[in-house]
Design a protein around this motif. Structure first.
Motif, short mmCIF file in Angstrom:
data_model
loop_
_atom_site.label_atom_id
_atom_site.label_comp_id
_atom_site.label_asym_id
_atom_site.label_seq_id
_atom_site.Cartn_x
_atom_site.Cartn_y
_atom_site.Cartn_z
N SER A 12 -55.48 14.13 -58.08
CA SER A 12 -54.40 15.09 -58.26
C SER A 12 -53.38 14.94 -57.13
O SER A 12 -53.78 14.73 -55.98
CB SER A 12 -55.00 16.49 -58.24
OG SER A 12 -54.08 17.38 -58.75
N LYS A 38 -48.76 10.64 -60.23
CA LYS A 38 -48.83 10.03 -61.56
C LYS A 38 -47.61 10.40 -62.40
O LYS A 38 -46.93 9.53 -62.96
CB LYS A 38 -50.12 10.48 -62.30
CG LYS A 38 -51.40 10.07 -61.58
CD LYS A 38 -52.63 10.61 -62.26
CE LYS A 38 -52.78 12.11 -62.16
NZ LYS A 38 -52.89 12.61 -60.77
N SER A 72 -44.75 11.68 -61.42
CA SER A 72 -43.50 11.21 -60.79
C SER A 72 -43.27 9.72 -61.07
O SER A 72 -42.12 9.29 -61.23
CB SER A 72 -43.55 11.39 -59.28
OG SER A 72 -43.88 12.70 -58.96
N GLY A 95 -52.69 19.74 -59.44
CA GLY A 95 -53.19 20.30 -60.69
C GLY A 95 -52.08 20.63 -61.67
O GLY A 95 -52.23 21.46 -62.56
N THR A 149 -50.67 18.64 -63.96
CA THR A 149 -50.92 18.14 -65.31
C THR A 149 -52.33 18.55 -65.72
O THR A 149 -53.29 18.16 -65.08
CB THR A 149 -50.76 16.60 -65.33
OG1 THR A 149 -49.52 16.28 -64.72
CG2 THR A 149 -50.78 16.05 -66.75
N ASP A 183 -42.79 5.69 -48.92
CA ASP A 183 -41.66 6.19 -48.11
C ASP A 183 -42.14 7.11 -46.99
O ASP A 183 -41.40 7.41 -46.05
CB ASP A 183 -40.68 6.95 -49.01
CG ASP A 183 -41.35 8.09 -49.76
OD1 ASP A 183 -41.25 9.24 -49.33
OD2 ASP A 183 -42.04 7.82 -50.78
N SER A 221 -42.14 6.49 -55.73
CA SER A 221 -41.37 7.00 -56.88
C SER A 221 -40.11 7.67 -56.36
O SER A 221 -39.08 7.66 -57.03
CB SER A 221 -42.15 7.97 -57.75
OG SER A 221 -43.41 8.23 -57.29
N1 GTP Z 1 -42.45 11.34 -50.68
C1 GTP Z 1 -42.91 11.09 -51.90
N2 GTP Z 1 -43.33 12.12 -52.66
C2 GTP Z 1 -43.83 11.84 -53.90
C3 GTP Z 1 -43.89 10.52 -54.41
N3 GTP Z 1 -44.44 10.56 -55.64
C4 GTP Z 1 -44.69 11.86 -55.89
N4 GTP Z 1 -44.33 12.64 -54.85
C5 GTP Z 1 -44.47 14.10 -54.74
O1 GTP Z 1 -45.85 14.44 -54.79
C6 GTP Z 1 -46.05 15.65 -55.50
C7 GTP Z 1 -47.03 15.43 -56.64
O2 GTP Z 1 -46.43 14.57 -57.59
P1 GTP Z 1 -46.92 14.57 -59.12
O3 GTP Z 1 -46.15 13.47 -59.78
O4 GTP Z 1 -46.83 15.93 -59.72
O5 GTP Z 1 -48.45 14.17 -58.93
P2 GTP Z 1 -49.58 14.05 -60.05
O6 GTP Z 1 -50.45 12.92 -59.64
O7 GTP Z 1 -48.98 13.98 -61.41
O8 GTP Z 1 -50.36 15.43 -59.85
P3 GTP Z 1 -51.31 16.22 -60.91
O9 GTP Z 1 -50.54 16.40 -62.17
O10 GTP Z 1 -51.59 17.49 -60.18
O11 GTP Z 1 -52.54 15.40 -61.08
C8 GTP Z 1 -44.66 16.11 -55.95
O12 GTP Z 1 -44.17 17.05 -55.01
C9 GTP Z 1 -43.83 14.85 -55.91
O13 GTP Z 1 -42.46 15.07 -55.67
C10 GTP Z 1 -43.41 9.45 -53.57
O14 GTP Z 1 -43.43 8.26 -53.90
N5 GTP Z 1 -42.94 9.82 -52.33
#
Ligand code: GTP
Ligand code: MG
Length: 205
Positions: A32, A36, A38, A57, A59, A145, A176
């Motif tokens: 989580s 993913k 993003s 959490g 998704t 980043d 991302s």
């Molecule tokens: N600095 C930075 N932040 C990121 C990057 N990718 C995602 N984030 C941040 O990380 C957080 C989680 O991103 P999500 O894409 O919601 O992550 P997820 O894996 O889908 O999370 P779940 O749906 O909870 O499993 C968000 O605040 C995004 O903006 C990245 O490459 N760099």
């Protein structure tokens, strides 16, 4: 592939809701909050196609997105967020586990890690499962980043050493946020999901 059309298909709570056709599916898997959703947005050049957020959490169900009517991206709920959501002896929720076991459309799994963190026990288990399955997968180390270039190189080497993966397994560093590594991921998607004629057709799309 130039993404001309990217649309949300369904947020599935049950296998019966999974789309019934043979479109190739690319699955986004990982703990989580690793990014993913993003990453799906970055690949599709859309801000809010997949729902992402700062608290883990976000998704909860399996979300399907269709790209250019020729491929689907599948956003899984992340693991390791809540112990309560886990089924006995599995990393993933029952729903995601069923998807991995039953879904015939899977062409590529994108297993995502965070560059800042060492792989967890859950990550290791998931990679073990992938290594022992017939499912093609690549590793993506996201949020690059957040560290300097030198730190990224050191950390990525450390992570690679910890994972017992075949040396040929593609390993892509991404952000991302800054859109780094996005072309490399598309390249892998094209390779695993389409045959050569389709690949060149997709390039012209
Ligand atoms: N600095 C930075 N932040 C990121 C990057 N990718 C995602 N984030 C941040 O990380 C957080 C989680 O991103 P999500 O894409 O919601 O992550 P997820 O894996 O889908 O999370 P779940 O749906 O909870 O499993 C968000 O605040 C995004 O903006 C990245 O490459 N760099
Ligand atoms: Mg998500």
């Amino acid at each position: 592939m130039i993404v001309k059309d990217a649309k949300f298909v369904i947020s599935a709570a049950r296998p019966e809701q999974w789309p019934e056709d043979d479109l190739p599916e690319v699955v986004f898997s990982g703990k989580s909050n690793v990014g993913k959703s993003s990453l799906i947005n970055a690949l599709c050049n859309r801000k809010n196609l997949a729902y992402s957020g700062s608290s883990p959490g976000k998704t909860r169900l399996i979300n399907f997105y269709e790209i250019n009517d020729c491929i689907r991206m599948v956003d899984l709920p992340g693991y390791g967020f809540s112990k309560a959501s886990k089924q006995v002896s599995s990393v993933y929720s029952k729903l995601a586990e069923q998807y991995f076991k039953k879904r015939k459309n899977i062409r590529l799994i994108i297993q995502i890690l965070d560059i800042r963190h060492e792989p967890t026990e859950d990550d290791m288990q998931m990679i073990d499962f992938l290594n022992n399955s017939e499912l093609p997968f690549i590793l993506v180390i996201n949020k690059c980043d957040k560290l300097s270039k030198t730190q990224c190189i050191t950390k990525a080497g450390k992570i690679a050493n910890m994972l017992k993966i075949h040396p040929d397994t593609p390993f892509i560093l991404t952000s991302s946020l800054k859109k780094r590594g996005i072309d490399e991921i598309w390249h892998a998607i094209d390779f695993y999901c389409f045959d050569e004629t389709e690949q060149s057709e997709n390039l012209n799309k």
